[in-house]
Design a protein around this motif. Structure first.
Motif, PDB file in Angstrom:
ATOM      1  N   ALA A 203       0.845  -1.206   0.000  1.00  0.00           N
ATOM      2  CA  ALA A 203       0.000   0.000   0.000  1.00  0.00           C
ATOM      3  C   ALA A 203       0.874   1.249   0.000  1.00  0.00           C
ATOM      4  CB  ALA A 203      -0.906  -0.002   1.218  1.00  0.00           C
ATOM      5  N   PRO A 204       0.427   2.317  -0.626  1.00  0.00           N
ATOM      6  CA  PRO A 204       1.222   3.546  -0.671  1.00  0.00           C
ATOM      7  C   PRO A 204       1.282   4.231   0.693  1.00  0.00           C
ATOM      8  CG  PRO A 204      -0.935   3.925  -1.643  1.00  0.00           C
ATOM      9  CD  PRO A 204      -0.847   2.451  -1.368  1.00  0.00           C
ATOM     10  N   LEU A 205       2.460   4.680   1.062  1.00  0.00           N
ATOM     11  CA  LEU A 205       2.631   5.435   2.297  1.00  0.00           C
ATOM     12  C   LEU A 205       2.489   6.919   2.023  1.00  0.00           C
ATOM     13  CD1 LEU A 205       5.792   3.622   3.739  1.00  0.00           C
ATOM     14  CD2 LEU A 205       3.468   3.456   4.624  1.00  0.00           C
ATOM     15  N   PRO A 206       1.901   7.677   2.942  1.00  0.00           N
ATOM     16  CA  PRO A 206       1.899   9.133   2.783  1.00  0.00           C
ATOM     17  C   PRO A 206       3.326   9.669   2.788  1.00  0.00           C
ATOM     18  CG  PRO A 206       0.370   8.427   4.514  1.00  0.00           C
ATOM     19  CD  PRO A 206       1.217   7.237   4.175  1.00  0.00           C
ATOM     20  N   LYS A 207       3.519  10.799   2.159  1.00  0.00           N
ATOM     21  CA  LYS A 207       4.798  11.503   2.267  1.00  0.00           C
ATOM     22  C   LYS A 207       4.838  12.184   3.638  1.00  0.00           C
ATOM     23  CE  LYS A 207       5.329  12.316  -2.698  1.00  0.00           C
ATOM     24  NZ  LYS A 207       4.188  11.505  -3.135  1.00  0.00           N
ATOM     25  N   ILE A 208       6.021  12.220   4.271  1.00  0.00           N
ATOM     26  CA  ILE A 208       6.091  12.638   5.673  1.00  0.00           C
ATOM     27  C   ILE A 208       7.166  13.694   5.884  1.00  0.00           C
ATOM     28  CG2 ILE A 208       6.480  11.858   8.044  1.00  0.00           C
ATOM     29  CD1 ILE A 208       5.522   9.070   7.141  1.00  0.00           C
ATOM     30  N   GLY A 233      11.100   2.402   3.056  1.00  0.00           N
ATOM     31  CA  GLY A 233      10.649   2.888   1.765  1.00  0.00           C
ATOM     32  C   GLY A 233       9.764   4.115   1.773  1.00  0.00           C
ATOM     33  N   ALA A 234       9.605   4.754   2.929  1.00  0.00           N
ATOM     34  CA  ALA A 234       8.769   5.962   2.980  1.00  0.00           C
ATOM     35  C   ALA A 234       9.542   7.155   2.443  1.00  0.00           C
ATOM     36  CB  ALA A 234       8.319   6.235   4.404  1.00  0.00           C
ATOM     37  N   GLU A 235       8.821   8.070   1.838  1.00  0.00           N
ATOM     38  CA  GLU A 235       9.408   9.336   1.395  1.00  0.00           C
ATOM     39  C   GLU A 235       9.290  10.317   2.563  1.00  0.00           C
ATOM     40  OE1 GLU A 235       8.672  12.793  -1.976  1.00  0.00           O
ATOM     41  OE2 GLU A 235       8.183  10.696  -2.467  1.00  0.00           O
ATOM     42  N   VAL A 236      10.406  10.577   3.243  1.00  0.00           N
ATOM     43  CA  VAL A 236      10.379  11.386   4.457  1.00  0.00           C
ATOM     44  C   VAL A 236      11.443  12.463   4.396  1.00  0.00           C
ATOM     45  CG1 VAL A 236      11.854   9.698   5.655  1.00  0.00           C
ATOM     46  CG2 VAL A 236      10.512  11.314   6.990  1.00  0.00           C
ATOM     47  N   PHE A 237      11.083  13.648   4.854  1.00  0.00           N
ATOM     48  CA  PHE A 237      12.025  14.753   4.982  1.00  0.00           C
ATOM     49  C   PHE A 237      12.123  15.089   6.460  1.00  0.00           C
ATOM     50  CE2 PHE A 237      13.171  19.235   5.270  1.00  0.00           C
ATOM     51  CZ  PHE A 237      14.249  19.299   4.413  1.00  0.00           C
ATOM     52  N   TYR A 238      13.322  14.956   7.017  1.00  0.00           N
ATOM     53  CA  TYR A 238      13.535  15.212   8.442  1.00  0.00           C
ATOM     54  C   TYR A 238      14.533  16.355   8.603  1.00  0.00           C
ATOM     55  CZ  TYR A 238      14.989  14.679  13.294  1.00  0.00           C
ATOM     56  OH  TYR A 238      15.270  14.921  14.624  1.00  0.00           O
ATOM     57  N   GLU A 239      14.216  17.276   9.522  1.00  0.00           N
ATOM     58  CA  GLU A 239      15.165  18.335   9.819  1.00  0.00           C
ATOM     59  C   GLU A 239      15.091  18.744  11.278  1.00  0.00           C
ATOM     60  OE1 GLU A 239      14.571  22.091   7.824  1.00  0.00           O
ATOM     61  OE2 GLU A 239      12.385  21.851   7.773  1.00  0.00           O
ATOM     62  N   GLU A 240      16.195  19.289  11.753  1.00  0.00           N
ATOM     63  CA  GLU A 240      16.291  19.828  13.099  1.00  0.00           C
ATOM     64  C   GLU A 240      16.689  21.295  13.012  1.00  0.00           C
ATOM     65  OE1 GLU A 240      19.087  17.409  15.230  1.00  0.00           O
ATOM     66  OE2 GLU A 240      17.889  15.581  14.987  1.00  0.00           O
ATOM     67  N   GLY A 241      16.349  22.029  14.063  1.00  0.00           N
ATOM     68  CA  GLY A 241      16.702  23.435  14.105  1.00  0.00           C
ATOM     69  C   GLY A 241      16.811  23.905  15.536  1.00  0.00           C
ATOM     70  N   PRO A 242      17.329  25.094  15.742  1.00  0.00           N
ATOM     71  CA  PRO A 242      17.495  25.609  17.105  1.00  0.00           C
ATOM     72  C   PRO A 242      16.158  25.666  17.832  1.00  0.00           C
ATOM     73  CG  PRO A 242      18.601  27.004  15.486  1.00  0.00           C
ATOM     74  CD  PRO A 242      17.766  26.050  14.719  1.00  0.00           C
ATOM     75  N   GLY A 243      16.160  25.230  19.088  1.00  0.00           N
ATOM     76  CA  GLY A 243      14.933  25.313  19.879  1.00  0.00           C
ATOM     77  C   GLY A 243      14.670  24.059  20.671  1.00  0.00           C
ATOM     78  N   GLY A 244      13.683  24.178  21.543  1.00  0.00           N
ATOM     79  CA  GLY A 244      13.295  23.073  22.391  1.00  0.00           C
ATOM     80  C   GLY A 244      11.879  22.634  22.090  1.00  0.00           C
TER      81      GLY A 244
END
Length: 277
Positions: A203-208, A233-244
């Motif tokens: 089944a297709p996974l949502p983009k995340i 196999g998921a299309e995922v974009f992960y990022e971090e940035g300053p903050g809590g």
């Protein structure tokens, strides 16, 4: 920008639920701005965190401005502290409410697109968990998932052996949210389990989209889950940035997340903070 507060009688929850809706139907354009095509709106179902309610995103971020800039409808329900999961013995089926009933009801009331690629779900902290679980479980409805500082606490929760003096760290609270802790990891309360099942089914996974603050104690589990998604196999974009784990971070990154979505972009239009003078 229309901000609509309403109360919906939910069969899934057996009670009336307050919901805020942002709908850019009254957007006033500056001269020269392109008139939006008369068509249903793309929609983001946006979930609050623990201790919160349907007003959180409005009071904590500039979500109205970001929605107006992208001609995006935003639906913000109250979810109590239940991690947006189903508790059928109590008649508290939050997952069913978020993944099915709320979508169906709001589409009947407002001019919202019924296309999967126009329907998004997101949230922060506990709401991030709820968005991941329900966005994956109801992947035939949601094409995109947008989550910030997700409270991916299930693997820690199932190891609890006693009740902490702080309710959120107690075994009793974990059982209330996730059910039988011995079975939770191999059930659909676990986003990882759902991903594995969808992969087996083809089944297709949502983009995340996932983001977490560099000073957030949940950074490690968010990194790990993003890696798990990529490995499966998921299309995922992960990022971090300053903050809590706070509204400064969530305001900045809900903007980034909306920009990541395939949302329209036509400027903020006229409003009390932008009159072009």
């Amino acid at each position: 920008m229309a901000l609509i507060q309403m109360n919906l009688l939910s069969q899934s929850l057996m009670r009336t639920v307050p919901v805020n809706v942002i709908l850019p139907a009254d957007k006033m354009l500056f001269p020269g701005m392109k008139q939006r095509e008369d068509k249903p709106y793309q929609t983001l179902y946006l979930l609050h965190g623990v201790f919160g309610n349907y007003t959180d995103w409005i009071t904590g971020t500039r979500i109205q401005r970001y929605a107006q800039e992208h001609d995006l409808a935003v639906v913000m329900p109250s979810g109590d502290n239940a991690f947006y999961l189903d508790h059928p013995r109590r008649g508290d089926n939050y997952g069913e409410f978020i993944g099915k009933e709320l979508v169906s009801l709001t589409r009947k009331i407002f001019p919202l697109s019924k296309r999967r690629e126009d329907t998004f779900i997101g949230g922060l902290s506990m709401g991030g968990y709820g968005a991941l679980r329900n966005g994956l479980k109801y992947q035939e409805t949601f094409g995109y998932i947008l989550v910030l500082s997700s409270a991916l606490v299930l693997e820690e929760a199932v190891q609890r052996t006693e009740d902490d003096s702080f309710l959120l760290n107690s075994k009793a609270y974990a059982q209330e949210c996730f059910g039988n802790l011995e079975q939770a990891l191999e059930s659909d309360v676990n986003p990882k389990y759902i991903v594995k099942q969808l992969k087996k089914q083809g089944a297709p996974l949502p983009k995340i989209y996932m983001a977490c603050g560099s000073e957030d104690g949940l950074k490690g589990v968010n990194r790990e889950f993003a890696s798990f998604l990529k490995e499966n196999g998921a299309e995922v974009f992960y990022e971090e940035g300053p903050g809590g784990h706070d509204w400064d971070f969530w305001d900045a990154y809900i903007k980034k997340g909306i920009e990541w979505l395939p949302a329209e972009e036509n400027g903020s239009g006229m409003n009390s903070g932008n009159v072009g003078l």
